[in-house]
Design a protein around this motif. Structure first.
Motif, short mmCIF file in Angstrom:
data_model
loop_
_atom_site.label_atom_id
_atom_site.label_comp_id
_atom_site.label_asym_id
_atom_site.label_seq_id
_atom_site.Cartn_x
_atom_site.Cartn_y
_atom_site.Cartn_z
N PRO A 1 0.84 -1.20 0.00
CA PRO A 1 0.00 0.00 0.00
C PRO A 1 0.86 1.24 0.00
CG PRO A 1 0.09 -0.96 2.19
CD PRO A 1 0.96 -1.81 1.31
N CYS A 2 1.81 1.31 -0.91
CA CYS A 2 2.76 2.42 -0.83
C CYS A 2 2.11 3.76 -1.15
CB CYS A 2 4.00 2.16 -1.69
SG CYS A 2 3.64 1.67 -3.35
N SER A 3 2.04 4.10 -2.41
CA SER A 3 1.56 5.44 -2.69
C SER A 3 0.04 5.51 -2.77
CB SER A 3 2.15 5.90 -4.01
OG SER A 3 1.77 4.98 -4.99
N GLY A 4 -0.54 4.38 -2.87
CA GLY A 4 -2.00 4.39 -2.75
C GLY A 4 -2.75 4.71 -4.02
N GLN A 5 -2.17 5.42 -4.92
CA GLN A 5 -2.98 5.92 -6.03
C GLN A 5 -3.64 4.79 -6.82
OE1 GLN A 5 -0.80 7.74 -9.13
NE2 GLN A 5 -2.61 7.96 -10.38
N THR A 6 -2.82 3.88 -7.22
CA THR A 6 -3.41 2.79 -7.98
C THR A 6 -3.29 1.47 -7.25
OG1 THR A 6 -1.32 2.60 -9.10
CG2 THR A 6 -3.06 3.79 -10.25
N HIS B 1 6.38 2.77 -8.25
CA HIS B 1 5.66 1.79 -9.09
C HIS B 1 4.17 2.12 -9.22
CE1 HIS B 1 4.98 -2.20 -10.85
NE2 HIS B 1 3.89 -2.25 -10.11
N TYR B 2 3.53 2.38 -8.09
CA TYR B 2 2.08 2.57 -8.14
C TYR B 2 1.68 4.01 -8.46
CZ TYR B 2 1.61 -2.16 -6.57
OH TYR B 2 1.68 -3.54 -6.50
N ASP B 3 2.68 4.88 -8.56
CA ASP B 3 2.37 6.26 -8.97
C ASP B 3 2.33 6.37 -10.48
OD1 ASP B 3 2.35 7.04 -6.37
OD2 ASP B 3 4.49 7.57 -6.35
N LEU C 1 3.84 1.84 -15.29
CA LEU C 1 4.56 0.75 -14.63
C LEU C 1 3.63 -0.25 -13.98
CD1 LEU C 1 7.40 2.77 -12.84
CD2 LEU C 1 7.45 1.64 -15.07
N SER C 2 2.41 0.17 -13.73
CA SER C 2 1.53 -0.69 -12.95
C SER C 2 0.23 -1.07 -13.64
CB SER C 2 1.21 -0.01 -11.61
OG SER C 2 0.72 1.30 -11.85
N LEU C 3 -0.05 -0.49 -14.78
CA LEU C 3 -1.33 -0.76 -15.43
C LEU C 3 -1.16 -1.40 -16.81
CD1 LEU C 3 -3.24 2.55 -14.61
CD2 LEU C 3 -3.38 0.36 -13.43
N GLY C 4 -2.18 -2.07 -17.24
CA GLY C 4 -2.15 -2.68 -18.57
C GLY C 4 -2.47 -1.69 -19.66
N SER C 5 -3.30 -0.69 -19.35
CA SER C 5 -3.71 0.27 -20.38
C SER C 5 -3.57 1.70 -19.87
CB SER C 5 -5.18 0.03 -20.76
OG SER C 5 -5.36 -1.28 -21.25
N TYR C 6 -3.07 2.57 -20.72
CA TYR C 6 -2.87 3.98 -20.38
C TYR C 6 -2.55 4.72 -21.66
CZ TYR C 6 1.63 1.68 -20.46
OH TYR C 6 2.68 0.88 -20.84
#
Ligand code: ZN
Length: 1042
Positions: free
Chosen positions: A97-102, A421-423, A427-432
């Motif tokens: 649960p680092c940056s929380g955004q995603t 990573h989660y910001d 790096l963390s999503l399949g689509s963007y």
């Protein structure tokens, strides 16, 4: 309105002569089990027509960047992202649960891991088992597992497979007789002691093993067994040819019924005992509906398209964007060849996400543009592995080690993942999406906002049917709803108007004018746009002038007697306007007749039913001149997308007129014998959807893969200038492109198969964007893994599109044969390599593919492939074009319509009544049924429909009083009326096309048009019933195995 004739030297030249048609085009030589080699419908690439865009998709090793040698993935490298070769546990399993955004919720992650495996949860197994327990078993069942009688010599089952397939159950059903004919051996002749569930695929005992192997077996080259003698049914006449069935050839028009086949004494195979699409759909819903589908696992098979769920992107693209024919690729080309399962992805880059799913994030990497691998040019994504403390990253696609640009540097955590990573969506999503820099723009200039040009045929017929007035009225309000960027107050899209018959009329709509000005171009041979300033205008600014024009158009041409039209010059005019404005654009052409006026692209009526069922039938699907192909190419090169709304009352050569829409990413709509009273709403709903659709312009799509396989073929409404870049003038939220993959090396089982689809486009505000979709698939050397990860719906999408393209080059008979052969091969390979030894008389189907025969039969029976002179050529051509751009949802419902028993609807529930199988047997005199296939919709009323329901829905006292001319159901304030109208509205909302509701009564003359959609039955215009086809496929499989 001022009007001036224009006789001027065209300032803009039209499509240059000598650019060549695509004469070498339409594919390649027929060869077994695959359609068309290069596959590009237009392969005569002309270098000179390449867009001047320095395509960033073209992989080139930049001289400025040192390209490190590919280093094998060292164990010392720390893991990052879902590309995770050395690490058993995907890093997504327990996101910190680092940056929380995603950061996903912990519970979601664990939930998904436990519930979304390929193997079915125990619940499902129990359900099926209990269903089987309740099922009636025929007398051959007791001897189903007879290893010694099996002709198979396949390898013994591997323990891993056996253990992982609890959902595959022995499924013995009624059997043919000893003559090998479908029969209805009275069910339940087997005592309750059911045959033991087998760990292998679905067994359908089409022939009792005791006698079946005798009855069905047929030595290639020998005359067929009596049961299949051609004389008896006139159908499967080709047994003599052994492995080359000519079953499909016997299709068209052939009275291919099971009854005839079987002879009068034979009873029918129990339809309840063969795999039911409804059951498969309902079981998937039961298992997965309403759940969260978290995309954190490589090779996860998504729920069926008919199951609604919420998708959470955790590193792989949502199945709304990409669906694959299998989520586990074979590791070698040999294995792929053995199974003959097409390896394909159906990509819908602009799929609409529901409101409860996160919209795509837009990422900027600054002035230098998106970070990409130096070697293969793949974009930054979760498949890039950061190493050396975060200073470098290794490309998941080509293994090249790249420097991390200083501005992008970030430290790694203890498991080798970047701290941000989660910001970072990339790096963390399949689509963007990435913001594209000027390097990605045509001529390195930011694009202008796109233009919409409305081009209305004002010839006699179009005026007479009321179409022109209808369009002009609608546009007054529709222009307020042009697509715009999320936050924008108004649309940036500019609009222009043209009317035409034999000549073209352009309109100056400059906001400073009190009245629109008309300019006539009568020299349609050299089309040009007579005005630059004032043709394309901002709706907001020029509103009064536009409204004035829309009021005047119907009046101006009310008394016209001009019945001839041009067509190609209309497209050329729109194209020239788009070119002159240096923008991309979309033309909306409303046209009624075959363009017979003297002009470029003039067409003649060349419809010829005598070609049907001959080797020349393909001519009907080839354009009658190359002119339109050249024009289409020019449109794509200038990002001018063309939508055509046709209002024909006779043959208009849809094949030729559809070329430009089909190659530019546009749409084609057709309203035969348009009548304003009954068709206006249907047409307007389509127009509204079409104008308001989310859409991207000037698009280039590139699909990258990791080493071992690559994209080799592309199917869809698009254009290919080379073998790798898909070009479309525009692509909207409903268009899907099907991509086929082939091995060029061995795939590494640990790494799996990685796909990155990058789509460069201009959005409706004129901003250049890159949309990225990443997907990771499993890879295995075990056939069983491949078969259990298949998706039949996606397979059918691929088969339909490839077959519909193949008919341009090959006789339809050959195409149908290839489809049947490939189906048999796929299923035979499963039997040989995956199924436990059992009687040859049993049909054994892989669980994930048990619907392949029924869908395949419906594809074979489709108008396009049927080859019946009863079917209008234009209708066949039209359906061919529709399917070519369909996604998996579209092809699923098109090839297996939804049949809802309205009399069973629960007025207190939000749910639809459970669908029933598409067969006449499922209809009931006392029932009311709604049928839809994404294009057509019928309400069928049984003779003995409940009076209460009739009163509730129609507000009339009895069946006899129902008026079937209604175009919509009356809005009544009672639960029945509300419920059925909500069902219809729901179905319409979910579909890209508006569907006209046709109401019909049982035994009415018009009932025939409805019955042809009961696809499990024998086709009205030819084509076998599901039962007969299954028997036939079974025989083919057995021949392959002997
Ligand atoms: Zn690379």
């Amino acid at each position: 309105m001022s009007q001036q004739g224009y006789v001027a030297t065209p300032p803009y030249s039209q499509a240059k002569p000598g650019l060549g048609g695509y004469s070498t085009g339409f594919g390649s030589q027929p060869h077994y089990a695959h359609y068309g080699g290069t596959g590009q419908p237009y392969s005569a690439a002309q270098a000179g027509l390449l867009k001047p865009v320095p395509s960033p998709h073209v992989p080139s090793v930049s001289a400025g960047h040192p390209t490190p040698a590919p280093s094998p993935f060292g164990q010392t490298h720390l893991q990052n992202g879902i590309y995770n070769p050395g690490n058993q546990m995907p890093s997504y399993a327990a996101p910190p649960p680092c940056s929380g955004q995603t950061a996903p919720l912990q519970s979601h992650g664990s939930n998904s891991l436990s519930n979304y495996q390929n193997t079915a949860p125990p619940l499902f197994t129990q359900q099926v088992t209990s269903q089987l327990g309740a099922m009636q078993i025929s007398d051959h069942g007791s001897s189903q597992v007879h290893p010694q009688s099996s002709p198979l010599s396949g390898p013994p089952l591997r323990p891993t497979f056996q253990g992982s397939q609890p959902q595959q159950l022995l499924h013995p059903i009624s059997s043919p007789t000893s003559q090998g004919l479908p029969s209805a051996v009275p069910a339940a002749t087997v005592p309750p002691g059911m045959p033991p569930p087998s760990p292998v695929g679905m067994h359908v005992g089409l022939a009792g093993p005791n006698q079946g192997s005798v009855g069905y077996q047929q030595v290639p080259g020998q005359p067929p067994m009596t049961g299949y003698l051609p004389q008896q049914g006139g159908m499967y006449g080709g047994q003599q040819r052994g492995l080359q069935p000519n079953y499909p050839a016997a299709y068209p028009g052939a009275p291919a019924t099971g009854a005839q086949l079987a002879g009068p004494q034979q009873k029918k195979l129990d339809p309840d005992s063969i795999p039911s699409p409804i059951q498969v759909i309902e079981e998937d819903k039961l298992r997965r509906s309403g759940q969260l589908f978290v995309t954190n696992t490589k090779g996860q098979v998504p729920p069926l398209v008919t199951t609604s769920c919420v998708v959470q992107d955790q590193g792989n693209a949502s199945p709304r964007f990409i669906r694959c024919t299998t989520y586990c690729f074979p590791s070698t080309a040999d294995m792929a060849k053995q199974s003959q399962i097409p390896l394909a992805a159906v990509i819908k880059p602009f799929a609409i996400l529901p409101p409860n799913e996160a919209p795509l994030c837009v990422v900027s990497h600054g002035e230098s543009g998106p970070i990409r691998c130096n070697r293969c040019k793949a974009y930054m994504c979760p498949l890039m592995q950061f190493i050396e403390g975060g200073r470098r990253y290794q490309c998941g696609f080509c293994n090249c080690v790249n420097e991390v640009p200083p501005f992008y540097f970030q430290h790694l955590d203890h498991i080798g993942r970047r701290l941000d990573h989660y910001d970072k969506p990339e790096l963390s999503l399949g689509s963007y999406e990435f913001m594209a820099t000027l390097d990605y723009c045509k001529n390195s200039k930011p694009p202008n906002p796109p233009a919409f040009i409305f081009m209305i045929d004002v010839s006699y017929y179009n005026i007479k049917i009321g179409c022109v007035k209808l369009i002009c009225e609608e546009l007054k309000t529709l222009l307020d709803k042009l697509p715009r960027e999320d936050q924008a107050e108004t649309s940036a899209i500019r609009v222009g108007f043209v009317t035409y018959n034999k000549v073209l009329h352009f309109y100056n709509l400059k906001s400073s004018l009190a009245q629109p000005q008309m300019m006539v171009v009568s020299d349609v041979g050299e089309m040009f746009v007579p005005l630059l300033d004032g043709f394309l205008v901002n709706v907001h600014e020029s509103r009064p002038v536009i409204n004035n024009l829309l009021d005047q158009i119907p009046e101006m041409f009310a008394d016209t007697s001009e019945s001839e039209t041009v067509f190609a010059p209309v497209i050329q005019a729109g194209l020239e306007a788009v070119k002159a404005a240096e923008c991309s654009g979309k033309l909306f052409i409303f046209h009624s007749s075959l363009p017979t006026a003297e002009a470029p692209g003039k067409l003649k009526n060349r419809d010829d039913k005598k070609l049907v069922n001959t080797d020349k039938e393909k001519i009907l699907f080839q354009p009658q001149s190359h002119f339109y192909e050249t024009l289409a190419k020019d449109c794509v090169a200038n990002s001018c997308c063309v939508d055509v709304f046709l209002f024909p009352n006779q043959y208009v050569d849809v094949t030729t007129m559809g070329i430009v829409p089909m190659s530019t990413g546009g749409s084609l709509y057709k309203y035969n014998n348009f009548q304003i009273q009954t068709d206006a709403e249907h047409f307007l709903n389509n127009l509204r959807k079409d104008v308001q659709k989310p859409i991207g312009f000037d698009a280039i799509m590139r699909v990258r893969t990791n080493t071992g396989f690559r994209a080799t073929d592309f199917l869809g409404s698009m254009y290919m200038n080379n073998t790798t870049d898909v070009e479309v003038a525009a692509i909207d939220c409903d268009k899907a492109i099907t991509v086929e993959f082939k091995h060029d090396d061995k795939l590494n089982e640990e790494n799996g198969a990685l796909i990155q689809c990058a789509l460069l486009y201009t959005n409706v505000a004129g901003h250049r964007r890159l949309r990225i979709h990443n997907l990771t698939l499993n890879c295995s050397s075990q056939h069983a893994d491949l078969y259990k990860s298949c998706e039949t719906d996606a397979l059918i999408n691929f088969f339909a599109k490839s077959a519909y393209r193949a008919i341009l080059n090959q006789p339809l008979k050959t195409v149908r044969e290839i489809l049947v052969n490939q189906t048999a091969h796929i299923l035979a390979c499963y039997r040989k390599n995956c199924a436990s030894p059992s009687s040859a008389g049993q049909l054994i189907l892989p669980e994930a593919m048990k619907l392949l025969p029924v869908y395949m039969n419906n594809l074979l029976k489709s108008y396009v492939l049927l080859g019946s002179p009863d079917l209008p050529t234009d209708e066949r051509a039209f359906q061919r074009l529709l399917v070519t751009s369909m996604d998996v949802v579209g092809t699923q419902s098109f090839y297996y319509p939804r049949l809802l028993p309205i009399h069973k609807m629960d007025v207190n529930s939000e749910e639809f009544p459970a669908a029933v199988r598409c067969s006449e047997e499922r209809l009931a005199d006392g029932g009311i049924f709604l049928l839809e296939n994404g294009i057509n919709m019928f309400l069928w009323l049984g003779l003995n429909s409940q009076p209460e329901l009739i009163q509730g829905i129609f507000n009339v006292p009895s069946f006899a009083h129902i008026n079937t001319d209604l175009i919509s159901l009356p809005e009544l304030d009672n639960p029945y009326s509300r419920k059925i109208r909500s069902i219809i509205a729901n179905i319409r909302n979910q579909n890209p096309y508006s569907m006209k509701l046709i109401i019909l009564k049982q035994k009415d003359k018009s009932e025939g048009i409805f019955r042809q959609f009961l696809v499990e039955d024998k086709g009205l215009h030819g084509g076998a019933s599901y039962v007969d086809f299954l028997c036939y496929v079974h025989k083919e499989i057995r021949q392959l195995l002997t």
